[in-house]
Design a protein around this motif. Structure first.
Motif, short mmCIF file in Angstrom:
data_model
loop_
_atom_site.label_atom_id
_atom_site.label_comp_id
_atom_site.label_asym_id
_atom_site.label_seq_id
_atom_site.Cartn_x
_atom_site.Cartn_y
_atom_site.Cartn_z
N ASP A 193 3.19 -3.14 -17.65
CA ASP A 193 1.86 -2.35 -17.33
C ASP A 193 1.49 -1.35 -17.33
O ASP A 193 0.45 -0.67 -18.14
N ASP A 194 2.40 -0.92 -16.02
CA ASP A 194 1.84 0.20 -15.80
C ASP A 194 2.52 1.11 -17.33
O ASP A 194 1.80 2.34 -17.21
N VAL A 195 3.37 0.41 -18.05
CA VAL A 195 3.08 2.08 -19.59
C VAL A 195 2.12 1.33 -20.08
O VAL A 195 1.49 2.85 -21.15
N VAL A 196 1.31 0.41 -20.81
CA VAL A 196 0.76 0.12 -20.87
C VAL A 196 -0.96 1.34 -20.37
O VAL A 196 -0.87 1.68 -21.55
N ARG A 197 -0.67 0.94 -19.19
CA ARG A 197 -2.25 1.98 -18.61
C ARG A 197 -1.88 3.68 -19.00
O ARG A 197 -2.61 4.16 -18.79
N ALA A 198 -0.25 3.69 -19.10
CA ALA A 198 0.09 5.62 -18.97
C ALA A 198 -0.12 5.95 -20.59
O ALA A 198 -0.67 6.97 -21.10
N VAL A 199 0.50 4.83 -21.27
CA VAL A 199 -0.62 5.12 -22.86
C VAL A 199 -1.66 5.21 -23.34
O VAL A 199 -2.00 6.18 -23.93
N GLU A 200 -3.02 4.61 -22.07
CA GLU A 200 -3.74 4.43 -22.58
C GLU A 200 -5.07 5.27 -22.26
O GLU A 200 -5.16 6.41 -22.46
N PHE A 201 -4.42 5.91 -20.96
CA PHE A 201 -4.58 7.10 -19.90
C PHE A 201 -4.48 8.22 -20.65
O PHE A 201 -5.49 9.57 -21.31
N ALA A 202 -2.93 8.36 -21.55
CA ALA A 202 -2.66 9.64 -22.35
C ALA A 202 -3.65 9.98 -23.47
O ALA A 202 -3.80 10.64 -24.29
N GLN A 203 -3.67 8.99 -24.09
CA GLN A 203 -4.82 9.07 -25.28
C GLN A 203 -5.69 9.06 -25.23
O GLN A 203 -6.86 9.72 -25.75
#
Length: 435
Positions: free
Chosen positions: A38-48
Motif C-alpha cells: 500500500d505504501d508503494v501505491v501511495r508513493a507512485v500516486e504521489f509522484a504521478q
C-alpha cells in the motif's frame, strides 16, 4: 505511509541517499521507504500527481546508480522483507526488499536455492528482473527463469499480478526488463536442490596470464553445463593476479575429472578448489573492493572466443592498470539457458565470454586516471567484441546499447511498455521507450 518518509535535513538523509557506487552522488527531494504494498501505491500516486522523476531501489547495487535520482522521488523497498517458503513444493515468495544473502540463508536451510550471484548485499528483485546470473546459471538458468509470479504496482497505481495466466505479456516483459514496467512488490520463485559444490580459485602471477588465457580459449568450449567458469585480474597481497574461479554443481567425481586439466596445466600460486557448502560459496563475494566506500566505473561487453588479439589486449592493459583495484572479469556462458530463445524478455543468451572492465577509487581526485583507463581498454576491446551485452552490466550509455541488450525482444518490449507505461513514468533505468 506506514514506512518512513525522508527529506533533506532529516538525520537519515545523508546515509539513505547513498548507493553502492559512490561515484553516484545525487540528492533526491524525497525518499519513500515503503513498509508494504500500500505504501508503494501511495508513493507512485504521489509522484504521478506532482510530476516527480522517480527511481526504484531495493539493494542499491546498480552500477549506473538507478536506485536514486536528482531532485525526484526514490521508492525504497529495503524494509519490505517478508518471505514465505514452501520447501515441499520447492517455491518461495519474497517481498522485494530481500537481498541475496538473506534469500540464500533461508533457502539453504532446506538445501534449496535460486540461481543468484555471489554478492550477498545485492537486491534480489533488481538483480533477477534484469536477468540474474550466477554460478548455477549454465545448469539451472538465470534468476528471471525461476520467477513464476510477480506482484507489481504499475504507473497508473494499480496492483497487478503477472503470471503465465494473468497479464502474461507483463509477466514476459518484467522477467528481463522489469524496472521499465512498474514496481515489483513480491516475487515467487521455483527452487532447485543444491547442497554442496566443488568450488574454489586458482591464482597465477600476471606474467603467466597469456598462457592461462590461451589454455582457457581451448578448455572453455568443452566444459559441461555443471561447470561455472570465471577469470579475473584482481589484487592479491604484494601483486596482482589472474584469478580463475570455478563452481561445479554436479557429481563430485565427474567434477574432479573435468577440472583436472585446468588444475594441472600450470602450477598455480594457490589452489583452493574443494567441496564447499553452497551457502559458503555464495558468501565468497564478500570482501571485494566494491563492498567498501568506493567509487567505480565499468564497461561491459561480450566476445565469443578468446582470440590471440583479445588476449594481447588484455595482457597489455592489465599490465599497465592505474591501481590494484583495476582489472577485467570474464565469465564463460554456455549450456541450454545461454543459447536460443526462452519464454521471457531477457536478451543476453549468448555462448561465449561476458566481460566487464572495472576500476575503483576512494577519493574524487583519484578518478581521472582509472576512468580513462577503463574507457581506453574498452575502446580496444569493442571491435573485437559482439554487440551483445548484459543489461545489468550497463552504466548510463547510449540507447543503442540497451537495444543490443535485448536483441530481437526489443520491439516487443516497446509494445508492452506502450500498454503499461505509455508516458515513460518508469525511466530511471536502462530505458525502453513506448512504441
Amino acid at each position: 505511509m506506514s514506512g518512513d518518509v525522508i527529506i533533506p535535513g532529516d538525520h537519515q538523509y545523508g546515509g539513505a541517499r547513498r548507493v553502492w557506487n559512490h561515484a553516484v552522488n545525487v540528492h533526491p527531494a524525497i525518499m519513500a521507504r515503503c513498509a508494504n504494498r500500500d505504501d508503494v501505491v501511495r508513493a507512485v500516486e504521489f509522484a504521478q500527481d506532482r510530476g516527480l522523476l522517480t527511481a526504484i531501489r531495493s539493494g542499491g547495487h546498480s552500477f549506473a546508480g538507478h536506485g536514486v535520482c536528482e531532485g525526484g522521488m526514490v521508492i525504497d523497498l529495503c524494509s519490505m522483507k517478508r518471505a514465505e517458503i514452501d520447501p515441499l513444493g520447492k517455491t518461495i515468495t519474497i517481498e522485494t526488499g530481500v537481498i541475496a544473502g538473506e534469500l540464500d540463508c533461508l533457502t539453504q536451510a532446506f538445501k534449496l536455492a535460486v540461481p543468484l550471484g555471489s554478492c550477498p548485499s545485492v537486491g534480489v528483485a533488481g538483480y533477477s528482473l534484469g536477468g540474474g546470473e550466477g554460478s548455477l546459471t549454465p545448469k539451472l538458468g538465470y534468476g528471471c527463469d525461476s520467477i513464476t509470479r510477480i506482484e507489481v504496482v504499475t504507473a497508473d497505481g494499480r496492483v497487478r499480478v503477472a503470471g503465465p495466466q494473468e497479464n502474461p505479456d507483463l509477466f514476459w516483459a518484467m522477467r528481463g526488463a522489469g524496472a521499465n514496467f512498474g514496481v515489483a512488490t513480491s516475487l515467487k520463485f521455483k527452487l532447485h536442490q543444491v547442497e554442496t559444490v566443488l568450488s574454489g580459485h586458482l591464482k597465477y602471477p600476471l606474467r603467466q596470464a597469456k598462457r592461462i588465457l590461451r589454455f582457457l580459449a581451448d578448455y572453455a568450449p568443452s566444459i559441461p553445463q555443471e561447470l561455472f567458469l570465471i577469470a579475473a585480474v584482481l589484487p592479491y597481497p604484494g601483486e596482482r593476479m589472474l584469478d580463475v574461479g570455478v563452481v561445479w554443481s554436479g557429481d563430485e567425481k565427474a567434477g574432479e575429472r573435468t577440472l583436472r586439466p585446468l588444475r594441472t596445466f600450470l602450477k598455480p600460486v594457490e589452489d583452493t578448489i574443494q567441496t564447499n557448502p553452497y551457502l559458503e560459496e555464495q558468501r565468497s563475494g564478500t570482501g571485494s573492493p566494491s563492498d567498501g566506500d568506493y567509487s567505480s566505473h565499468r564497461k561491459a561487453g561480450h566476445f565469443e572466443q578468446l582470440t590471440s588479439n583479445i588476449i594481447d589486449v588484455i595482457a597489455e592493459y592489465t599490465a599497465s592498470s592505474p591501481s590494484e583495484a583495476s582489472g577485467i572479469t570474464m565469465i564463460y556462458w554456455h549450456g541450454p539457458w545461454c543459447s536460443g530463445s526462452h519464454d521471457n524478455a531477457f536478451g543476453f543468451r549468448r555462448i561465449g565470454f561476458e566481460y566487464w572492465i572495472h576500476a575503483y577509487w576512494k577519493k574524487a581526485a583519484e578518478r581521472k586516471e582509472p576512468w580513462e583507463w577503463v574507457e581506453q581498454f574498452y575502446t580496444e576491446m569493442k571491435p573485437l567484441s559482439t554487440e551483445a551485452v548484459y543489461v545489468n552490466g550497463l552504466e548510463n550509455e547510449a540507447a543503442d546499447r540497451v537495444v543490443s541488450a535485448y536483441g530481437d525482444n526489443y520491439e516487443r518490449l516497446t509494445k508492452v511498455k506502450r500498454k503499461y507505461d505509455p508516458d515513460n513514468f518508469f525511466r530511471v533505468n536502462q530505458n525502453i521507450k513506448a512504441a
